[in-house]
Write a protein that holds these residues in place. Structure first.
Motif, PDB file in Angstrom:
ATOM      1  N   GLY A   1       0.817  -1.217   0.000  1.00  0.00           N
ATOM      2  CA  GLY A   1       0.000   0.000   0.000  1.00  0.00           C
ATOM      3  C   GLY A   1       0.846   1.260   0.000  1.00  0.00           C
ATOM      4  N   ALA A   2       1.917   1.248   0.792  1.00  0.00           N
ATOM      5  CA  ALA A   2       2.800   2.408   0.853  1.00  0.00           C
ATOM      6  C   ALA A   2       3.478   2.648  -0.494  1.00  0.00           C
ATOM      7  CB  ALA A   2       3.851   2.217   1.949  1.00  0.00           C
ATOM      8  N   ARG A   3       3.900   1.575  -1.144  1.00  0.00           N
ATOM      9  CA  ARG A   3       4.561   1.738  -2.451  1.00  0.00           C
ATOM     10  C   ARG A   3       3.587   2.271  -3.493  1.00  0.00           C
ATOM     11  NH1 ARG A   3       8.794   3.163  -0.947  1.00  0.00           N
ATOM     12  NH2 ARG A   3       8.997   3.686  -3.116  1.00  0.00           N
ATOM     13  N   ILE A   4       2.338   1.818  -3.438  1.00  0.00           N
ATOM     14  CA  ILE A   4       1.322   2.300  -4.384  1.00  0.00           C
ATOM     15  C   ILE A   4       1.034   3.784  -4.140  1.00  0.00           C
ATOM     16  CG2 ILE A   4      -1.123   2.128  -5.006  1.00  0.00           C
ATOM     17  CD1 ILE A   4      -0.809  -0.937  -4.577  1.00  0.00           C
TER      18      ILE A   4
ATOM     19  N   VAL B   1       4.534  17.151   0.360  1.00  0.00           N
ATOM     20  CA  VAL B   1       5.473  17.166   1.480  1.00  0.00           C
ATOM     21  C   VAL B   1       4.680  17.578   2.707  1.00  0.00           C
ATOM     22  CG1 VAL B   1       7.574  18.248   2.383  1.00  0.00           C
ATOM     23  CG2 VAL B   1       7.358  17.787  -0.061  1.00  0.00           C
ATOM     24  N   PRO B   2       4.722  16.907   3.816  1.00  0.00           N
ATOM     25  CA  PRO B   2       5.543  15.747   4.170  1.00  0.00           C
ATOM     26  C   PRO B   2       4.859  14.408   3.896  1.00  0.00           C
ATOM     27  CG  PRO B   2       4.462  16.522   6.150  1.00  0.00           C
ATOM     28  CD  PRO B   2       4.016  17.421   5.009  1.00  0.00           C
ATOM     29  N   GLY B   3       3.748  14.424   3.160  1.00  0.00           N
ATOM     30  CA  GLY B   3       2.995  13.191   2.909  1.00  0.00           C
ATOM     31  C   GLY B   3       3.821  12.072   2.317  1.00  0.00           C
ATOM     32  N   ARG B   4       4.650  12.406   1.334  1.00  0.00           N
ATOM     33  CA  ARG B   4       5.446  11.345   0.709  1.00  0.00           C
ATOM     34  C   ARG B   4       6.429  10.736   1.691  1.00  0.00           C
ATOM     35  NH1 ARG B   4       9.056  15.190  -3.184  1.00  0.00           N
ATOM     36  NH2 ARG B   4      10.731  15.561  -1.702  1.00  0.00           N
ATOM     37  N   SER B   5       6.968  11.546   2.592  1.00  0.00           N
ATOM     38  CA  SER B   5       7.902  11.028   3.603  1.00  0.00           C
ATOM     39  C   SER B   5       7.184  10.121   4.593  1.00  0.00           C
ATOM     40  CB  SER B   5       8.580  12.178   4.354  1.00  0.00           C
ATOM     41  OG  SER B   5       9.369  12.937   3.452  1.00  0.00           O
ATOM     42  N   LEU B   6       5.966  10.478   4.950  1.00  0.00           N
ATOM     43  CA  LEU B   6       5.190   9.644   5.871  1.00  0.00           C
ATOM     44  C   LEU B   6       4.840   8.305   5.224  1.00  0.00           C
ATOM     45  CD1 LEU B   6       2.821  12.355   7.380  1.00  0.00           C
ATOM     46  CD2 LEU B   6       4.797  11.282   8.468  1.00  0.00           C
ATOM     47  N   VAL B   7       4.465   8.345   3.941  1.00  0.00           N
ATOM     48  CA  VAL B   7       4.146   7.110   3.228  1.00  0.00           C
ATOM     49  C   VAL B   7       5.396   6.244   3.116  1.00  0.00           C
ATOM     50  CG1 VAL B   7       3.443   6.189   0.983  1.00  0.00           C
ATOM     51  CG2 VAL B   7       2.203   8.093   1.988  1.00  0.00           C
TER      52      VAL B   7
END
Length: 103
Positions: free
Chosen positions: A66-69, A80-86
Protein backbone atom coordinates in the motif's frame (compact mmCIF):
# COMPACT_ATOMS: atom_id res chain seq x y z
CA UNK A 1 15.51 10.38 -44.06
CA UNK A 2 16.07 6.88 -45.23
CA UNK A 3 13.06 4.92 -46.48
CA UNK A 4 10.67 6.96 -44.38
CA UNK A 5 12.74 6.59 -41.19
CA UNK A 6 14.44 9.55 -39.63
CA UNK A 7 18.19 9.04 -39.36
CA UNK A 8 18.16 10.87 -36.03
CA UNK A 9 15.76 8.24 -34.72
CA UNK A 10 18.14 5.48 -35.78
CA UNK A 11 21.09 6.75 -33.74
CA UNK A 12 22.25 5.25 -30.47
CA UNK A 13 20.80 6.55 -27.24
CA UNK A 14 24.01 6.40 -25.26
CA UNK A 15 23.80 9.85 -23.73
CA UNK A 16 21.74 10.05 -20.58
CA UNK A 17 18.65 12.22 -20.75
CA UNK A 18 17.41 13.84 -17.60
CA UNK A 19 13.64 13.98 -17.25
CA UNK A 20 12.23 17.13 -15.67
CA UNK A 21 9.00 18.14 -14.00
CA UNK A 22 6.39 15.50 -13.25
CA UNK A 23 8.06 12.91 -15.47
CA UNK A 24 11.35 13.35 -13.60
CA UNK A 25 9.66 13.03 -10.22
CA UNK A 26 7.79 9.91 -11.29
CA UNK A 27 11.03 8.40 -12.58
CA UNK A 28 12.75 9.10 -9.24
CA UNK A 29 9.77 7.66 -7.34
CA UNK A 30 9.95 4.51 -9.47
CA UNK A 31 13.69 4.21 -8.79
CA UNK A 32 12.98 4.57 -5.08
CA UNK A 33 10.41 1.80 -5.32
CA UNK A 34 12.94 -0.47 -6.98
CA UNK A 35 15.44 0.24 -4.21
CA UNK A 36 12.77 -0.44 -1.58
CA UNK A 37 12.01 -3.77 -3.23
CA UNK A 38 15.63 -4.81 -2.76
CA UNK A 39 15.11 -4.57 1.02
CA UNK A 40 11.54 -5.89 1.13
CA UNK A 41 11.94 -9.01 -1.03
CA UNK A 42 14.53 -10.74 1.21
CA UNK A 43 12.45 -9.99 4.31
CA UNK A 44 9.32 -11.46 2.75
CA UNK A 45 11.27 -14.46 1.46
CA UNK A 46 12.87 -15.14 4.85
CA UNK A 47 9.48 -15.00 6.59
CA UNK A 48 7.84 -17.24 3.99
CA UNK A 49 10.61 -19.85 3.70
CA UNK A 50 11.13 -20.11 7.45
CA UNK A 51 7.43 -20.75 8.00
CA UNK A 52 6.99 -17.65 10.17
CA UNK A 53 4.06 -16.21 8.24
CA UNK A 54 1.44 -14.81 10.58
CA UNK A 55 -1.33 -12.28 10.41
CA UNK A 56 1.16 -9.68 11.56
CA UNK A 57 3.67 -10.43 8.81
CA UNK A 58 0.87 -10.46 6.22
CA UNK A 59 -0.31 -7.06 7.48
CA UNK A 60 3.26 -5.75 7.20
CA UNK A 61 3.54 -7.01 3.62
CA UNK A 62 0.23 -5.39 2.71
CA UNK A 63 1.36 -2.17 4.39
CA UNK A 64 4.51 -2.16 2.25
CA UNK A 65 2.46 -2.75 -0.90
CA UNK A 66 0.00 0.00 0.00
CA UNK A 67 2.80 2.41 0.85
CA UNK A 68 4.56 1.74 -2.45
CA UNK A 69 1.32 2.30 -4.38
CA UNK A 70 0.64 5.57 -2.55
CA UNK A 71 4.26 6.75 -2.75
CA UNK A 72 4.30 7.09 -6.52
CA UNK A 73 1.55 9.75 -6.77
CA UNK A 74 2.62 11.38 -3.48
CA UNK A 75 6.14 11.89 -4.80
CA UNK A 76 4.94 12.78 -8.29
CA UNK A 77 2.65 15.49 -6.94
CA UNK A 78 5.32 16.75 -4.53
CA UNK A 79 3.24 16.16 -1.42
CA UNK A 80 5.47 17.17 1.48
CA UNK A 81 5.54 15.75 4.17
CA UNK A 82 3.00 13.19 2.91
CA UNK A 83 5.45 11.35 0.71
CA UNK A 84 7.90 11.03 3.60
CA UNK A 85 5.19 9.64 5.87
CA UNK A 86 4.15 7.11 3.23
CA UNK A 87 7.80 6.13 2.71
CA UNK A 88 8.24 5.73 6.49
CA UNK A 89 5.24 3.38 6.70
CA UNK A 90 6.76 1.14 4.02
CA UNK A 91 10.20 1.24 5.62
CA UNK A 92 8.91 0.47 9.12
CA UNK A 93 6.74 -2.37 7.82
CA UNK A 94 9.78 -3.85 6.06
CA UNK A 95 11.83 -3.49 9.23
CA UNK A 96 9.03 -5.20 11.19
CA UNK A 97 9.23 -8.16 8.77
CA UNK A 98 12.95 -8.54 9.52
CA UNK A 99 12.30 -8.30 13.26
CA UNK A 100 9.51 -10.88 13.00
CA UNK A 101 11.91 -13.22 11.22
CA UNK A 102 14.37 -12.94 14.11
CA UNK A 103 11.83 -14.08 16.70
Amino acid sequence: KFVGISVAGATSRDEARQLTGLAGRLQRALQNGTEALVFFAPAALIVAVSGQSTGFTAACAWAVLGARILYLPAYGLGLVPGRSLVWAVGFLATLALYLAALT
